[in-house]
Design a protein around this motif. Structure first.
Motif, PDB file in Angstrom:
ATOM      1  N   ILE A   1       0.001  -3.733   0.822  1.00 14.17           N
ATOM      2  CA  ILE A   1       1.202  -3.071   0.291  1.00 14.17           C
ATOM      3  C   ILE A   1       0.847  -1.661  -0.197  1.00 14.17           C
ATOM      4  N   GLY A   2       1.677  -0.707   0.135  1.00 12.84           N
ATOM      5  CA  GLY A   2       1.555   0.647  -0.422  1.00 12.84           C
ATOM      6  C   GLY A   2       2.902   1.036  -1.013  1.00 12.84           C
TER       7      GLY A   2
ATOM      8  N   THR B   1       0.991   5.838  -3.112  1.00 13.40           N
ATOM      9  CA  THR B   1      -0.327   5.196  -3.232  1.00 13.40           C
ATOM     10  C   THR B   1      -0.922   4.913  -1.864  1.00 13.40           C
ATOM     11  N   GLU B   2      -2.207   4.704  -1.848  1.00 11.87           N
ATOM     12  CA  GLU B   2      -2.874   4.155  -0.665  1.00 11.87           C
ATOM     13  C   GLU B   2      -2.447   2.686  -0.548  1.00 11.87           C
ATOM     14  N   PRO B   3      -2.643   2.082   0.624  1.00 12.28           N
ATOM     15  CA  PRO B   3      -2.224   0.660   0.767  1.00 12.28           C
ATOM     16  C   PRO B   3      -3.201  -0.271   0.053  1.00 12.28           C
TER      17      PRO B   3
ATOM     18  N   GLY C   1      -1.774  -4.452   9.879  1.00 14.39           N
ATOM     19  CA  GLY C   1      -0.626  -4.841  10.695  1.00 14.39           C
ATOM     20  C   GLY C   1       0.448  -3.758  10.632  1.00 14.39           C
TER      21      GLY C   1
ATOM     22  N   GLN D   1       8.213  -1.936  13.356  1.00 10.63           N
ATOM     23  CA  GLN D   1       8.191  -0.957  12.272  1.00 10.63           C
ATOM     24  C   GLN D   1       9.620  -0.520  11.987  1.00 10.63           C
TER      25      GLN D   1
ATOM     26  N   LYS E   1      12.110   2.368  12.831  1.00  7.93           N
ATOM     27  CA  LYS E   1      11.296   3.558  12.599  1.00  7.93           C
ATOM     28  C   LYS E   1      10.343   3.789  13.764  1.00  7.93           C
TER      29      LYS E   1
HETATM   30  P1  ADP Z   1       5.094   7.053   6.845  1.00  2.21           P
HETATM   31  O1  ADP Z   1       4.633   8.204   7.636  1.00  2.21           O
HETATM   32  O2  ADP Z   1       5.720   5.953   7.621  1.00  2.21           O
HETATM   33  O3  ADP Z   1       5.868   7.434   5.625  1.00  2.21           O
HETATM   34  P2  ADP Z   1       2.641   6.968   5.377  1.00  2.21           P
HETATM   35  O4  ADP Z   1       1.339   6.982   6.052  1.00  2.21           O
HETATM   36  O5  ADP Z   1       3.132   8.225   4.729  1.00  2.21           O
HETATM   37  O6  ADP Z   1       3.735   6.359   6.330  1.00  2.21           O
HETATM   38  O7  ADP Z   1       2.558   5.863   4.254  1.00  2.21           O
HETATM   39  C1  ADP Z   1       3.631   5.570   3.452  1.00  2.21           C
HETATM   40  C2  ADP Z   1       3.228   4.436   2.508  1.00  2.21           C
HETATM   41  O8  ADP Z   1       2.924   3.264   3.256  1.00  2.21           O
HETATM   42  C3  ADP Z   1       1.982   4.711   1.696  1.00  2.21           C
HETATM   43  O9  ADP Z   1       2.183   4.213   0.380  1.00  2.21           O
HETATM   44  C4  ADP Z   1       0.895   3.923   2.391  1.00  2.21           C
HETATM   45  O10 ADP Z   1      -0.092   3.480   1.506  1.00  2.21           O
HETATM   46  C5  ADP Z   1       1.665   2.742   2.928  1.00  2.21           C
HETATM   47  N1  ADP Z   1       1.094   2.149   4.145  1.00  2.21           N
HETATM   48  C6  ADP Z   1       0.592   2.791   5.206  1.00  2.21           C
HETATM   49  N2  ADP Z   1       0.197   1.897   6.124  1.00  2.21           N
HETATM   50  C7  ADP Z   1       0.474   0.665   5.649  1.00  2.21           C
HETATM   51  C8  ADP Z   1       0.329  -0.662   6.153  1.00  2.21           C
HETATM   52  N3  ADP Z   1      -0.164  -0.927   7.350  1.00  2.21           N
HETATM   53  N4  ADP Z   1       0.738  -1.667   5.367  1.00  2.21           N
HETATM   54  C9  ADP Z   1       1.268  -1.435   4.156  1.00  2.21           C
HETATM   55  N5  ADP Z   1       1.435  -0.225   3.637  1.00  2.21           N
HETATM   56  C10 ADP Z   1       1.056   0.829   4.372  1.00  2.21           C
END
Ligand code: ADP
Ligand code: MG
Ligand code: ZN
Length: 492
Positions: free
Chosen positions: A9-10, A170-172, A223, A260, A278
């Motif tokens: 989760i992020g 946040t990072e995931p 995933g 997605q 998306k």
């Molecule tokens: P987007 O371009 O779709 O907005 P980002 O890379 O900016 O995606 O990430 C957006 C959020 O999703 C961040 O908080 C990141 O940590 C989280 N995130 C990215 N990849 C994953 C994943 N596989 N599973 C869960 N959360 C993710």
């Protein structure tokens, strides 16, 4: 983990910064005004209008960053994020892109698993990597009225367009919905504590998006993630994540594939629903905002912001545990908001009994405050009065049981502890002169018992105590009665 699955989760949080005016114009940010009352050529996106950065928004952005232990970049750059939507009159949002206000931070939160009834049992520290905190403007709002397909109108309210936001990504790094829950609560409290944002999810001035994916335990890559929106409380977010985890695992186990997409949480139906796909990645065609200078934040500016901030909640909790010998859970409760922590310290000082003040505050006064929906700064019982009540109990003026009734009346009437005690005639008599007189009367009127006692029948001591208490109508301080009686009985 759930039978061989790992959850990832992020989180993305948008917090409205508590400025009086918008980020690039002088329009008011007041909530609830007539639609479009708070607009001007800048926030309406009229051609030729130029944005001017609001210094207060930068200051509150810095407070937000510092409250989360983040470092602020000396130079950050505003950028145009281009997309088309009716609530975005300019056709782009002014945000920040490759040089954000703050980036690559790390935040320590406390988190715990929950038992079946939702109780936390084992708080542990956990580090969350903060990808970035950037400043941006909010968009307006689409308002829909009438019945679909017959009489439906859509309106656009641009009062919110141009309101300053801090977006915190946040990072995931989260592996459970409760970690995400504890993180959002941590951020909310920090932002409220330093006055950066009201951070009220119901009012929409803190909005949260959760990105959720699952993978087989031990898998190398993540995933496909689904983005959850419309999370109007931290609890809804936690439930939405749980639902989404189940849905994704079931889907994959049934041979399907997660697509997605963005899904909305529907709390009434207790499920998430597709809002939009998306799969075709957005191209926002970011480029530096030509109408704004790079934002330069000097170390002196940051230092002056830091100096004007209150002691942060985590430090304060640690200090409460050391200085007042409170447990982790009491210290956490009493630092849930700044006003409560301040209230507690004043009550602790005036009571002369920090642990006692904590107990009375958390088990008695806080119950009244929560029931009345009031925060500590609006308490009808002043901290010094809670202190006076604790002192009255410690000094034996009234019993703890009486103290509870006294506090309820103090809360209802706003009267001080000593006035309520006096008005109700509760004060125990501790005046030795008065008690000595009663003892003398009791001894004079019970010569037979006195003789037996002096002859060795010590069990009669209780009889004398009872007589004195009765003669004082229960108001004599039992400890004083005991001490004085013992003295008198042993005089010959
Ligand atoms: P987007 O371009 O779709 O907005 P980002 O890379 O900016 O995606 O990430 C957006 C959020 O999703 C961040 O908080 C990141 O940590 C989280 N995130 C990215 N990849 C994953 C994943 N596989 N599973 C869960 N959360 C993710
Ligand atoms: Mg993103
Ligand atoms: Zn404006």
């Amino acid at each position: 983990m759930k039978n061989g699955w790992e959850v990832v989760i992020g989180l993305e949080i948008h917090a409205q910064l508590s400025t009086e005016s918008k980020i690039f114009c002088g329009c008011s940010t007041r909530f609830g005004d007539e639609p479009n009352a708070n607009t001007c050529p800048v926030c309406l996106g009229l051609p030729g209008a130029l944005p001017v950065l609001n210094r207060r928004a930068v200051e509150l952005g810095a407070r937000a960053a510092l409250s989360l232990g983040l470092h602020v970049n000396e130079t950050s750059i505003f950028a145009r994020k281009n997309y088309f939507y009716p609530d975005l009159p300019k056709g782009y949002q002014i945000s920040q892109f490759d040089r954000p206000f703050s980036e690559r931070g790390e935040l320590e939160i406390m988190t715990s698993a929950r038992d079946e009834s939702g109780h936390a049992r084992d708080w542990q520290p956990m580090k969350i990597r903060i990808t970035r905190l950037h400043l941006e403007e909010d968009a307006g709002k689409n308002v829909h009225e009438g019945l679909p397909e017959t009489d439906r109108y859509s309106y656009i309210d641009l009062n919110r367009a141009g309101t300053p936001l801090a977006e915190i990504v946040t990072e995931p790094d989260f592996r459970t919905s409760w970690e995400a829950y504890d993180y959002v609560n941590h951020v909310r409290r920090a932002l409220q504590w330093v006055g950066a944002s009201d951070a009220d999810m119901e009012k929409g001035n803190l909005r949260c998006e959760a990105n959720v994916s699952v993978r087989r335990a031990g898998a190398e890559t993540f995933g496909t993630k689904v983005e959850l929106k419309n999370l109007n409380s931290v609890r809804f977010m936690q439930r939405a994540i749980e639902f989404e985890i189940e849905r994704q695992i079931n889907l994959i186990e049934a041979g399907g594939r997660v697509s997605q997409e963005t899904r909305l949480w529907d709390d009434r139906a207790n499920e998430t629903r597709v809002m939009r796909s998306k799969e075709e990645a957005h191209d926002y065609r970011y480029f530096p905002e030509p109408d704004l200078q790079p934002l330069v934040v000097t170390p002196e500016f940051i230092e002056s912001v830091r100096r004007s901030m209150p002691e942060l909640p985590e430090e304060r909790r640690r200090r409460f545990m050391e200085q007042y010998e409170l447990s982790f859970s009491d210290a956490s409760l009493l630092t849930r908001e700044l006003a409560l922590a301040d209230f507690y310290e004043r009550a602790a000082k005036s009571s002369g009994n920090a642990r006692g003040a904590a107990n009375w505050l958390k088990s008695e006064l806080l119950r009244e405050l929560d029931a009345a929906g009031r925060s500590a700064d609006l308490s009808p019982v002043a901290p010094e009065e809670l202190g006076a009540l604790v002192r009255a109990i410690d000094e034996g003026k009234i019993s703890g049981k009486q103290g509870k009734d006294v506090l309820v009346e103090m809360f209802a009437s706003g009267k001080g502890a000593l006035s309520v005690i006096e008005e109700r005639g509760l004060a125990q008599v501790s005046d030795t002169g008065e008690i000595e007189k009663i003892i003398a009367d009791v001894l004079a009127s019970s010569p037979a018992q006195l003789e037996q006692y002096r002859a060795g029948k010590e069990t009669l001591f209780g009889f004398f105590v009872g007589q004195v208490m009765k003669a004082s109508k229960g108001k004599a301080n039992p400890k004083v009665v005991n001490d004085l009686l013992r003295e008198k009985l042993h005089e010959s």
